[in-house]
Design an enzyme around this catalytic site. Structure first.
Site, mmCIF file in Angstrom:
data_model
loop_
_atom_site.group_PDB
_atom_site.id
_atom_site.type_symbol
_atom_site.label_atom_id
_atom_site.label_comp_id
_atom_site.label_asym_id
_atom_site.label_seq_id
_atom_site.Cartn_x
_atom_site.Cartn_y
_atom_site.Cartn_z
ATOM 1 N N HIS A 149 0.856 -1.193 0.000
ATOM 2 C CA HIS A 149 0.000 0.000 0.000
ATOM 3 C C HIS A 149 0.886 1.235 0.000
ATOM 4 O O HIS A 149 1.825 1.333 0.797
ATOM 5 C CB HIS A 149 -0.889 -0.015 1.248
ATOM 6 C CG HIS A 149 -2.046 0.926 1.166
ATOM 7 N ND1 HIS A 149 -1.890 2.297 1.149
ATOM 8 C CD2 HIS A 149 -3.384 0.701 1.104
ATOM 9 C CE1 HIS A 149 -3.083 2.867 1.079
ATOM 10 N NE2 HIS A 149 -4.000 1.916 1.038
ATOM 11 N N ARG A 199 -6.350 10.164 0.243
ATOM 12 C CA ARG A 199 -6.056 10.658 -1.105
ATOM 13 C C ARG A 199 -7.334 10.901 -1.896
ATOM 14 O O ARG A 199 -7.419 11.820 -2.721
ATOM 15 C CB ARG A 199 -5.156 9.667 -1.842
ATOM 16 C CG ARG A 199 -3.716 9.686 -1.336
ATOM 17 C CD ARG A 199 -2.826 8.781 -2.163
ATOM 18 N NE ARG A 199 -3.107 7.381 -1.948
ATOM 19 C CZ ARG A 199 -3.158 6.464 -2.896
ATOM 20 N NH1 ARG A 199 -2.988 6.795 -4.160
ATOM 21 N NH2 ARG A 199 -3.412 5.203 -2.601
#
Length: 553
Positions: free
Chosen positions: A318, A338
């Site tokens: 990740h 994000r």
């Protein structure tokens, strides 16, 4: 507050925030992504891989740490247990008490099967519990399972088994409704409609969430349902080997009470492996977001009795794991951060990648920025990372967004004096997901081993060679439910197994000997060993010098 040596970089980030909020790099072309991945993604580091010498994947290369555990010696022999007098008898044995295991138990119980769950830690101690950002499904106008399929198939580098991916996306909307009916508290607007947002690699807003603790909310609900149905659970009970019957069918398991070291024999008409991932093997010495028990046990259980693994060489790192402070090294920083607008920024304050690239691409971009471009943040005491400019979120969406949308993230950093509303956070890729796993058919049955089923992260092929955000929680629900139904149907048509055996152990040991594999490793690994740990950069995480369980009765 950040230390003095980071203040100059923080100033650059703040000075360029207006510009960075307005602009960002374009999404990469397919060719640019290919080049980036081949140069910087850990899956392409051939010096970190080893060729398997035994088993159904003989000749294929996997991470050194996985090769060690797949080719480790069994923790017991057939002489250590009395298979003629099982301690438990059930229709379906479910190994693993996370999202997939609980969903399977609920549906199998609903179908009238007698179910028993055994789990290495406690019911609910699983990667499901730690998933934060959301669960994908095409439930809104303007979206469709077909579009979801295209996003996931492309994001997985066109390597997914199409029939499994088809089931994932077409059964997704019903899975969301099933969870909602069970009581999952999804985010909803004032009129009761579910709120959805974007995730990396998605072309539509199809991410359903419960703030930033979606997995914990789903796990809470599933655990409650299992308990309300009074489905028996044996906690602190790790599976060591699958038992087979005279026809080579799965017929239960030998498990270990991790507190008393007692060996337990469980006979079953069908067995479901739902043990989750492998992050605690710390491939290539990466930190991990995984729970303590994620040590690839399910892969070993299946491999020992003749199953093949699909894409065992591919993992998901990740892109946004916490890199500072050291107390939360590797902890997941949800992709939802994000999705809300925070961008990844280097030490010079420059945005270097589109914030919603797929996870493998974003992770490779961070590694490139740090190791090749030399624009990472050097952290005192070891390690590096880049900024994730979280103040952008409230600059875009307004004050209060972080507390209302990602309160868990705020609390995680606030505990260490970092206010992510006002200061960016430091991130670096963390080992997050096992893309590859056990090869199954459309009914979730392990190919080559009758009456052995698998679901959840332990399975390979559903996501191809990379997984999109939110598809893992969907995976454990869709295939957890499906495997419970399929196993219950199989159990109805299966007589009580006879002539139980562990013949595959001796066969596997002979294969190790014939192949010249010299190892002291024991498998399954069960738990990581941190006794010699100082930091993740120099720790021998793959040390497996644990006491053998052989001859313990």
């Amino acid at each position: 507050m950040y230390p003095e040596y980071l203040q100059a970089s923080l100033k650059k980030v703040a000075e360029k925030r207006d510009y960075n909020t307005a602009l960002q790099p374009e999404r990469m072309s397919a060719e640019d992504k290919k080049v980036l991945l081949e140069q910087f993604h850990p899956d392409y580091r051939k010096d970190q891989f080893e060729e398997l010498k035994v088993g159904q994947n003989k000749g294929e290369s996997v991470n050194v740490e996985l090769a060690q555990t797949l080719q480790g010696h069994a923790r017991l022999s057939a002489d250590d247990v009395d298979l003629e007098h099982p301690d438990y008898d059930t229709d379906i044995l479910i190994i693993g008490g996370g999202g997939a295991g609980c969903a399977a138990a609920i549906e199998a119980d609903k179908a009238g099967a007698k179910v028993l769950i055994c789990t290495k830690l406690r019911l609910g101690d699983a990667n499901t519990m730690m998933a934060e950002g959301g669960i994908q499904a095409a439930t809104k106008p303007g979206d469709s399972p077909a579009q979801h399929f295209l996003d996931a198939y492309g994001g997985g580098h066109y390597a997914a088994k199409k029939d499994l991916l088809y089931k994932l996306v077409t059964e997704g909307p019903e899975a969301i409704q099933w969870l909602n009916d069970l009581g999952v508290e999804f985010d909803k607007d004032s009129e009761g409609n579910m709120v959805t947002i974007h995730g990396g690699g998605t072309s539509r807003k199809r991410m359903h969430a419960a703030k930033d603790y979606t997995g914990a909310e789903i796990m809470r609900t599933l655990r409650d349902e299992v308990e309300c149905r009074q489905i028996p659970v044996i906690n602190y009970n790790a599976a060591l080997e699958i038992i087979q019957d005279e026809y080579g069918r799965a017929a239960g398991a030998v498990t270990l009470n991790t507190n008393t070291k007692e060996l337990i024999v469980i006979r079953a008409k069908a067995v479901i492996i739902a043990t989750g991932g492998a992050g605690r093997l710390h491939y290539q010495k990466f930190p991990t977001s995984n729970h303590y028990g994620a040590t690839a046990d399910g892969l070993v259980l299946a491999y020992h009795c003749g199953a093949k693994l699909l894409y065992p060489d591919t993992l998901q790192y990740h892109p946004t794991g916490a890199a500072y402070p050291a107390q939360i090294l590797g902890a997941l920083v949800t992709e939802k951060v994000r999705g809300l607008g925070a961008k990844m920024v280097n030490v010079e304050g420059e945005v270097f990648v589109h914030p919603l690239e797929t996870r493998d691409v974003a992770a490779a971009a961070v590694i490139r920025e740090c190791n090749f471009n030399k624009k990472g943040i050097e952290i005192a005491g070891g390690g590096q990372g880049v900024w994730l400019d979280t103040p952008m979120i409230e600059k875009i969406h307004g004050e209060g967004t972080i507390m209302s949308k990602i309160p868990g993230m705020f609390r995680m950093f606030d505990k260490y004096g970092i206010d992510m509303r006002k200061e960016p956070i430091i991130i670096y890729p963390t080992l997050h997901y096992q893309n590859g796993g056990i090869d199954i058919d459309d009914d979730c049955e392990v190919i080559g081993v009758p009456n052995l089923f698998a679901a959840g992260e332990v399975v390979g092929g559903i996501h191809g060679r990379n997984r999109l955000m939110g598809n893992s929680l969907l995976d454990v629900i869709v295939f957890g439910r499906d495997v419970g139904i399929a196993a219950a149907e199989r159990a109805k048509r299966t007589a009580t197994p006879k002539n139980l055996n562990l013949d595959h152990i001796a066969a596997f040991e002979k294969e190790l000997e014939d192949a010249g594999v010299e190892t002291t490793a024991l498998a399954p690994k069960l738990f990581p060993n941190y006794r010699q740990a100082r930091n993740y950069l120099d720790t021998p995480f793959t040390d497996n010098s644990q006491v053998s369980i052989k001859a313990v009765k």
